[in-house]
Design a protein around this motif. Structure first.
Motif, PDB file in Angstrom:
ATOM      1  N   ALA A 141     108.231  33.228   4.394  1.00 20.98           N
ATOM      2  CA  ALA A 141     109.427  32.951   5.184  1.00 20.98           C
ATOM      3  C   ALA A 141     110.624  33.744   4.679  1.00 20.98           C
ATOM      4  N   SER A 142     110.759  33.807   3.369  1.00 21.45           N
ATOM      5  CA  SER A 142     111.869  34.540   2.774  1.00 21.45           C
ATOM      6  C   SER A 142     111.758  36.032   3.051  1.00 21.45           C
ATOM      7  N   SER A 143     110.561  36.573   2.916  1.00 22.00           N
ATOM      8  CA  SER A 143     110.359  37.996   3.169  1.00 22.00           C
ATOM      9  C   SER A 143     110.627  38.351   4.630  1.00 22.00           C
ATOM     10  N   LEU A 144     110.194  37.497   5.539  1.00 23.04           N
ATOM     11  CA  LEU A 144     110.450  37.747   6.958  1.00 23.04           C
ATOM     12  C   LEU A 144     111.948  37.755   7.263  1.00 23.04           C
ATOM     13  N   PHE A 145     112.705  36.947   6.525  1.00 25.50           N
ATOM     14  CA  PHE A 145     114.156  36.896   6.738  1.00 25.50           C
ATOM     15  C   PHE A 145     114.858  38.104   6.110  1.00 25.50           C
ATOM     16  N   PHE A 146     114.457  38.471   4.884  1.00 28.25           N
ATOM     17  CA  PHE A 146     115.220  39.480   4.146  1.00 28.25           C
ATOM     18  C   PHE A 146     114.766  40.916   4.409  1.00 28.25           C
ATOM     19  N   SER A 147     113.487  41.141   4.726  1.00 30.21           N
ATOM     20  CA  SER A 147     113.032  42.523   4.878  1.00 30.21           C
ATOM     21  C   SER A 147     113.763  43.281   5.981  1.00 30.21           C
ATOM     22  N   PRO A 148     114.097  42.669   7.141  1.00 29.88           N
ATOM     23  CA  PRO A 148     114.876  43.421   8.127  1.00 29.88           C
ATOM     24  C   PRO A 148     116.297  43.724   7.655  1.00 29.88           C
ATOM     25  N   ARG A 149     116.757  43.011   6.635  1.00 30.21           N
ATOM     26  CA  ARG A 149     118.121  43.179   6.119  1.00 30.21           C
ATOM     27  C   ARG A 149     118.139  44.016   4.836  1.00 30.21           C
ATOM     28  N   LEU A 150     117.037  44.716   4.576  1.00 30.29           N
ATOM     29  CA  LEU A 150     116.907  45.501   3.365  1.00 30.29           C
ATOM     30  C   LEU A 150     118.089  46.438   3.154  1.00 30.29           C
ATOM     31  N   ASN A 151     118.501  47.135   4.192  1.00 29.92           N
ATOM     32  CA  ASN A 151     119.538  48.155   4.072  1.00 29.92           C
ATOM     33  C   ASN A 151     120.944  47.619   4.294  1.00 29.92           C
ATOM     34  N   ARG A 152     121.092  46.297   4.322  1.00 31.18           N
ATOM     35  CA  ARG A 152     122.400  45.692   4.571  1.00 31.18           C
ATOM     36  C   ARG A 152     122.898  44.826   3.412  1.00 31.18           C
ATOM     37  N   LEU A 153     122.034  44.562   2.436  1.00 28.62           N
ATOM     38  CA  LEU A 153     122.390  43.663   1.336  1.00 28.62           C
ATOM     39  C   LEU A 153     122.198  44.374  -0.002  1.00 28.62           C
ATOM     40  N   PRO A 154     122.936  43.978  -1.040  1.00 25.66           N
ATOM     41  CA  PRO A 154     122.812  44.619  -2.355  1.00 25.66           C
ATOM     42  C   PRO A 154     121.498  44.251  -3.038  1.00 25.66           C
ATOM     43  N   ALA A 155     120.615  45.224  -3.193  1.00 30.45           N
ATOM     44  CA  ALA A 155     119.266  44.960  -3.687  1.00 30.45           C
ATOM     45  C   ALA A 155     119.278  44.386  -5.096  1.00 30.45           C
ATOM     46  N   ARG A 156     120.106  44.960  -5.984  1.00 31.80           N
ATOM     47  CA  ARG A 156     120.127  44.495  -7.370  1.00 31.80           C
ATOM     48  C   ARG A 156     120.511  43.025  -7.451  1.00 31.80           C
ATOM     49  N   THR A 157     121.547  42.655  -6.747  1.00 26.62           N
ATOM     50  CA  THR A 157     122.021  41.279  -6.778  1.00 26.62           C
ATOM     51  C   THR A 157     120.979  40.321  -6.206  1.00 26.62           C
ATOM     52  N   MET A 158     120.395  40.689  -5.080  1.00 26.65           N
ATOM     53  CA  MET A 158     119.431  39.802  -4.424  1.00 26.65           C
ATOM     54  C   MET A 158     118.176  39.625  -5.274  1.00 26.65           C
ATOM     55  N   ALA A 159     117.705  40.703  -5.897  1.00 28.70           N
ATOM     56  CA  ALA A 159     116.511  40.598  -6.735  1.00 28.70           C
ATOM     57  C   ALA A 159     116.772  39.731  -7.958  1.00 28.70           C
ATOM     58  N   ALA A 160     117.915  39.948  -8.611  1.00 29.37           N
ATOM     59  CA  ALA A 160     118.226  39.176  -9.821  1.00 29.37           C
ATOM     60  C   ALA A 160     118.401  37.698  -9.500  1.00 29.37           C
ATOM     61  N   ILE A 161     119.123  37.393  -8.433  1.00 28.92           N
ATOM     62  CA  ILE A 161     119.334  36.000  -8.045  1.00 28.92           C
ATOM     63  C   ILE A 161     118.002  35.339  -7.667  1.00 28.92           C
ATOM     64  N   GLY A 162     117.173  36.072  -6.922  1.00 31.52           N
ATOM     65  CA  GLY A 162     115.889  35.518  -6.497  1.00 31.52           C
ATOM     66  C   GLY A 162     115.014  35.118  -7.668  1.00 31.52           C
ATOM     67  N   PHE A 163     114.847  36.027  -8.628  1.00 33.10           N
ATOM     68  CA  PHE A 163     114.008  35.706  -9.779  1.00 33.10           C
ATOM     69  C   PHE A 163     114.654  34.626 -10.649  1.00 33.10           C
ATOM     70  N   GLY A 164     115.978  34.607 -10.727  1.00 29.84           N
ATOM     71  CA  GLY A 164     116.652  33.559 -11.498  1.00 29.84           C
ATOM     72  C   GLY A 164     116.403  32.177 -10.931  1.00 29.84           C
ATOM     73  N   ILE A 165     116.500  32.051  -9.608  1.00 32.30           N
ATOM     74  CA  ILE A 165     116.230  30.761  -8.962  1.00 32.30           C
ATOM     75  C   ILE A 165     114.768  30.356  -9.158  1.00 32.30           C
TER      76      ILE A 165
END
Length: 401
Positions: free
Chosen positions: A78-102
């Protein structure tokens, strides 16, 4: 030291110039991607121990144990389906770090969870977080100049991780109890969060009309994604229960653990070999042969009453998926140069993987382990039909990533 991708995001065509525009990855950036790939793909390595621990240490039945793994994987989808179309619109470093932290916090919560409902919720939260982080990881790999080769390096890193995980974790769980597994998961996710926060390659999209006009996927992309999902279904359905199959057939924990360690060593080879063979073997042939080999191994694992065939088939089972998926990843990355298709890799893999544990648990509960082999053969037919659509793009065979 900061590793960066170019600020320009290619969204049309697949020329060499656009591939170069996807940018240079520094050493630290590549290292961060490898760590993130290992953490995000932990299910591919850990499912036998994961489900086996839930059954053996927590006293759950196969269906209940499979459902917890399915909830994690469903959250990732579900998360991948939501975020993959937004790949080029969101800060990758921030999203990856927050995701693994949660995800790290969620797995720590499982350690002290008071019952099955709490474990279910926390598995789902962890899956949502991992799916987010992994989408940005794979999207960044897909936009590199050599996606096939970089994904092959990631596969080698996963093989090294598998050796360490499968070599150490079962013994730790036996000595310290089931919650140790989730402490290990939390530690893995925590390391990935730190690596991403400090070294993940920045992926910044130009906020102009080009991003808004990203082209639709070709039909071949959708069939390729579905084919990967079918292979992931077979992988998860069988791999979730290989430990229990060995134990229930009396092979013994030391022998089964040794088999899983051997699997980890074998997994060192398929990804780099796939990288070396990129221009020597037609990718369309690899992705059609892979599911067939997977089904043959599945039948051997589920039908064999002797240890040797079981051990041999189990030790190479995951390698087939890794080798085939490396080619599929490279092919999809070349079709879609925006990176969005391969950013959906968690959705591709984990849609099948999410269904696999609970489907496998249900089949085992109702009809025994032999039914898993029959189901694998049926899924293989669908996978081969899907991958056959990629063969209609002759320019992909032997193409440079």
């Amino acid at each position: 030291m900061k590793a960066n991708l170019s600020s320009a995001v290619p969204v049309h065509g697949d020329s060499a110039a656009e591939a170069d525009a996807a940018g240079q990855l520094g050493t630290l950036g590549i290292a961060a991607l490898m760590i993130a790939h290992c953490a995000g793909m932990v299910d591919l390595v850990a499912l036998p121990v994961w489900v086996g621990t839930l059954i053996g240490a927590y006293g759950l039945d196969p269906q209940q144990a499979g459902l917890l793994a399915t909830l994690f994987l469903s959250g990732a989808v579900a998360s991948s389906l939501f975020f993959s179309p937004r790949l080029n619109r969101l800060p990758a470093r921030t999203m990856a770090a927050i995701g693994f932290g949660i995800a790290a916090l969620a797995f720590l919560g499982v350690v002290s969870a008071g019952g099955y409902p709490a474990m279910a919720v926390l598995h789902t939260v962890a899956g949502l977080a991992v799916g987010c982080a992994l989408s940005f990881t794979h999207g960044t790999i897909g936009r590199s100049r050599k996606p096939h080769r970089l994904f092959a390096i990631a596969g080698l890193a996963l093989g090294l991780f598998a050796i360490a995980f499968l070599g150490a974790t079962p013994g730790l769980i036996a000595a310290h109890g089931g919650p140790t597994l989730f402490r290990v998961f939390a530690g893995v996710m925590g390391v990935a969060a730190i690596a991403c926060a400090f070294a993940f390659p920045s992926l910044r999209a130009e906020r102009n009309t080009a991003v808004a006009e990203e082209p639709r996927f070709e039909r071949a992309v959708w069939f390729g994604m579905l084919g990967v999902g079918c292979m992931a279904l077979t992988q998860a359905m069988l791999f979730s229960f290989v430990q229990r199959i060995g134990l229930d057939r009396g092979f013994g924990l030391p022998a089964v653990t040794a088999t899983l360690i051997a699997l980890g060593f074998v997994n060192l080879f398929p990804a780099p070999v796939a990288g070396l063979l990129e221009t020597r073997i037609a990718g369309s042939r690899v992705v059609q042969a892979g599911p067939v080999a997977q089904a043959v191994l599945a039948v051997i694992i589920t039908q064999s009453l002797a240890f040797a065939p079981y051990a041999l088939a189990t030790s190479v089972f995951a390698a087939v998926m890794i080798f085939t998926h490396t080619f599929a990843f490279g092919m999809l990355a070349r079709i879609d140069r925006t990176g969005r298709a391969v950013a959906a890799t968690p959705a591709m893999l984990m849609t099948g993987a999410a269904i696999g544990p609970v489907l496998g648990g249900t089949l085992v509960k109702q009809s025994g382990y032999g039914s898993l082999g029959i189901a694998a053969v049926l899924v293989t037919i669908a996978a081969v039909l899907c991958f056959s659509r990629l063969e209609r793009r002759p320019t992909l065979s032997g193409a440079q990533a």
